[in-house]
Design a protein around this motif. Structure first.
Motif, PDB file in Angstrom:
ATOM      1  N   MET A 163       0.936  -1.403  -0.088  1.00 56.35           N
ATOM      2  CA  MET A 163      -0.090   0.245   0.051  1.00 56.35           C
ATOM      3  C   MET A 163       0.766   1.072   0.128  1.00 56.35           C
ATOM      4  O   MET A 163       0.473   2.360  -1.204  1.00 56.35           O
ATOM      5  CB  MET A 163      -0.546   0.141   1.305  1.00 56.35           C
ATOM      6  N   LEU A 164       2.177   1.186   1.104  1.00 57.76           N
ATOM      7  CA  LEU A 164       2.690   2.556   0.846  1.00 57.76           C
ATOM      8  C   LEU A 164       3.610   2.097  -0.678  1.00 57.76           C
ATOM      9  O   LEU A 164       3.862   3.508  -1.256  1.00 57.76           O
ATOM     10  CB  LEU A 164       3.685   2.013   1.647  1.00 57.76           C
ATOM     11  N   SER A 165       3.772   1.570  -1.228  1.00 51.59           N
ATOM     12  CA  SER A 165       4.530   1.576  -2.419  1.00 51.59           C
ATOM     13  C   SER A 165       4.391   1.978  -3.630  1.00 51.59           C
ATOM     14  O   SER A 165       4.692   3.124  -4.078  1.00 51.59           O
ATOM     15  CB  SER A 165       5.272   0.515  -2.332  1.00 51.59           C
ATOM     16  N   MET A 166       2.845   2.310  -3.480  1.00 50.28           N
ATOM     17  CA  MET A 166       1.289   2.489  -4.425  1.00 50.28           C
ATOM     18  C   MET A 166       1.212   3.889  -4.147  1.00 50.28           C
ATOM     19  O   MET A 166       1.079   4.204  -5.192  1.00 50.28           O
ATOM     20  CB  MET A 166      -0.010   1.356  -4.055  1.00 50.28           C
ATOM     21  N   ALA A 167       1.165   4.076  -2.723  1.00 50.80           N
ATOM     22  CA  ALA A 167       1.290   5.274  -2.446  1.00 50.80           C
ATOM     23  C   ALA A 167       1.918   6.083  -2.346  1.00 50.80           C
ATOM     24  O   ALA A 167       1.657   7.894  -2.773  1.00 50.80           O
ATOM     25  CB  ALA A 167       0.050   5.766  -1.605  1.00 50.80           C
ATOM     26  N   CYS A 168       2.645   6.161  -2.326  1.00 48.22           N
ATOM     27  CA  CYS A 168       4.139   6.773  -2.244  1.00 48.22           C
ATOM     28  C   CYS A 168       4.718   6.486  -4.151  1.00 48.22           C
ATOM     29  O   CYS A 168       6.122   8.024  -3.884  1.00 48.22           O
ATOM     30  CB  CYS A 168       4.870   6.529  -1.129  1.00 48.22           C
ATOM     31  N   CYS A 169       5.129   5.531  -4.880  1.00 48.12           N
ATOM     32  CA  CYS A 169       6.024   5.716  -5.669  1.00 48.12           C
ATOM     33  C   CYS A 169       5.190   5.371  -6.883  1.00 48.12           C
ATOM     34  O   CYS A 169       4.491   4.698  -7.428  1.00 48.12           O
ATOM     35  CB  CYS A 169       5.933   4.357  -5.559  1.00 48.12           C
ATOM     36  N   GLU A 170       5.651   6.970  -7.536  1.00 47.89           N
ATOM     37  CA  GLU A 170       4.950   6.925  -8.660  1.00 47.89           C
ATOM     38  C   GLU A 170       4.839   5.825 -10.067  1.00 47.89           C
ATOM     39  O   GLU A 170       4.036   5.648 -10.291  1.00 47.89           O
ATOM     40  CB  GLU A 170       5.286   8.569  -9.068  1.00 47.89           C
ATOM     41  N   SER A 171       6.446   5.365 -10.099  1.00 53.16           N
ATOM     42  CA  SER A 171       6.430   4.682 -10.988  1.00 53.16           C
ATOM     43  C   SER A 171       6.000   2.826 -10.448  1.00 53.16           C
ATOM     44  O   SER A 171       5.557   2.354 -11.478  1.00 53.16           O
ATOM     45  CB  SER A 171       8.478   4.215 -10.728  1.00 53.16           C
ATOM     46  N   VAL A 172       5.708   2.874  -9.278  1.00 50.66           N
ATOM     47  CA  VAL A 172       4.826   1.563  -9.052  1.00 50.66           C
ATOM     48  C   VAL A 172       3.635   1.383  -9.337  1.00 50.66           C
ATOM     49  O   VAL A 172       2.762   0.375 -10.272  1.00 50.66           O
ATOM     50  CB  VAL A 172       5.348   1.245  -7.815  1.00 50.66           C
ATOM     51  N   ARG A 173       2.896   2.345  -9.378  1.00 51.52           N
ATOM     52  CA  ARG A 173       1.894   2.212  -9.377  1.00 51.52           C
ATOM     53  C   ARG A 173       1.012   2.610 -11.253  1.00 51.52           C
ATOM     54  O   ARG A 173       0.123   2.603 -11.669  1.00 51.52           O
ATOM     55  CB  ARG A 173       0.530   3.122  -8.613  1.00 51.52           C
ATOM     56  N   ARG A 174       2.089   3.107 -12.001  1.00 50.92           N
ATOM     57  CA  ARG A 174       1.904   3.733 -13.176  1.00 50.92           C
ATOM     58  C   ARG A 174       2.294   2.155 -14.368  1.00 50.92           C
ATOM     59  O   ARG A 174       1.819   2.415 -15.824  1.00 50.92           O
ATOM     60  CB  ARG A 174       2.142   5.068 -13.593  1.00 50.92           C
ATOM     61  N   GLN A 175       3.568   1.709 -13.678  1.00 51.14           N
ATOM     62  CA  GLN A 175       4.300   1.082 -15.399  1.00 51.14           C
ATOM     63  C   GLN A 175       3.168  -0.559 -14.914  1.00 51.14           C
ATOM     64  O   GLN A 175       3.370  -1.407 -13.698  1.00 51.14           O
ATOM     65  CB  GLN A 175       5.450   0.668 -14.831  1.00 51.14           C
ATOM     66  N   THR A 176       2.565  -1.254 -16.318  1.00 54.84           N
ATOM     67  CA  THR A 176       2.333  -2.156 -15.477  1.00 54.84           C
ATOM     68  C   THR A 176       3.790  -3.096 -16.346  1.00 54.84           C
ATOM     69  O   THR A 176       4.537  -2.640 -17.592  1.00 54.84           O
ATOM     70  CB  THR A 176       1.231  -2.294 -17.108  1.00 54.84           C
TER      71      THR A 176
END
Length: 324
Positions: A163-176
């Motif tokens: 949850m913290l990785s997706m909330a704080c790191c834009e590259s984690v939640r945008r890269q497929t």
């Protein structure tokens, strides 16, 4: 070539007349002494050009460099003149006659973004409530979870990290496919935690909480879509309320009691209900002041998922505290 430079042909010259090749009316029988038929220049203008000027003007063709003959330019055969308009450029300056732009506009992109978010959210909710039903109705799963409490802490750690990785790191939640991997791990860990937590309640209470949560979330979503109030401007107020709620939760840990549990759960359900409206309007965009980027479909689905899960847990807590 001007008329003055045209060579004279003796067989067509009349010694009794003086011809003015620079202007004036030509004599009878042709221009400059030439016969009406045959000879040079040919009879009449070439096809597609305006007729010879009348009234003493220079005959066709004009000398080089002096522009078109009097009367203006006549269009070629088959040319369609555009109708005049206020702009002065014919039909081509009319916005309605311009070619349409068939590229995706903001509204179509936003609709596709909303569909993607709700599809992801539906998958998350199916996995989560499927795990809850498995833990509540299957005794073997319930016994296994009670005998292996270390799985609870592992799931809690995975849930927090993802949850913290997706909330704080834009590259984690945008890269497929990195975003889907992290979201899948988060959903699995959260589903396990929800299932373990639901084992403390009776199956009838869990079903009641699921039904109430579904009705509340549907009503709040419709309200968020139809209301004229812009909840996206309440971000600062919601953060302040969340800080106060967290402090109240820390106090509730040390102060046991049925009343404080009911108050805490009621405030939590109300707060996350407002958050559900806020996140829904952020996702919808349009006339609202703030909106989330269409590239943030993972983040939007995560926000809505957490809102619904928290509403369910607090409603389940209210039902359990009322029973006790």
């Amino acid at each position: 070539m001007s008329w003055q430079s045209v060579p004279q042909y003796p067989q067509y010259q009349d010694p009794n007349q003086q011809y003015n090749y620079g202007g004036g009316n030509p004599p009878q029988g042709g221009y400059g002494g030439y016969p009406p038929q045959g000879g040079y220049p040919p009879q009449g203008p070439p096809q597609g050009y305006p007729p010879y000027a009348q009234g003493g003007a220079q005959p066709y063709p004009q000398p080089y460099g002096q522009g078109p003959p009097p009367g203006g330019y006549a269009p070629q055969p088959g040319f369609i003149q555009p109708p005049p308009s206020a702009g002065g450029y014919g039909a081509y300056d009319d916005p309605e006659s311009q070619p349409k732009n068939f590229s995706f506009d903001d509204q179509s992109i936003r609709r596709g973004f909303i569909r993607k978010v709700y599809l992801i959210l539906m998958g998350q909710l199916i996995v989560t409530f499927g795990a809850v039903a498995l833990f509540v109705y299957h005794e073997g799963t319930k016994t296994f979870a009670r005998n292996n409490m270390w799985l609870f802490w592992v799931a809690l750690g995975v849930m927090l990290v993802t949850m913290l990785s997706m909330a704080c790191c834009e590259s984690v939640r945008r890269q497929t496919p990195t975003n889907f991997i992290f979201l899948g791990l988060f959903t699995a860990a959260q589903s396990f935690l929800m299932g373990v937590s639901a084992t403390k309640y009776a199956p009838k209470e869990v079903l009641m909480a699921v039904g109430i949560t579904a009705a509340v979330c549907l009503a709040l979503t419709i309200f968020a879509l139809q209301t004229k109030y812009d909840f996206t401007m309440m971000g600062g107020i919601l953060i302040a309320c969340m800080v106060v709620f967290l402090i109240f939760g820390i106090v509730a840990i040390f102060v046991k009691g049925k009343i404080i549990t009911l108050v805490y759960a009621s405030i939590g359900a109300l707060l996350f209900s407002v958050y559900l409206i806020y996140d829904t309007q952020l996702m919808m965009g349009g006339e609202h002041k703030y909106s989330i980027s269409p590239e943030e479909y993972i983040f939007a689905a995560l926000n809505l998922y957490l809102d619904i899960i928290n509403i369910f847990m607090y409603i389940l807590t209210i039902i359990g505290a009322s029973r006790d």
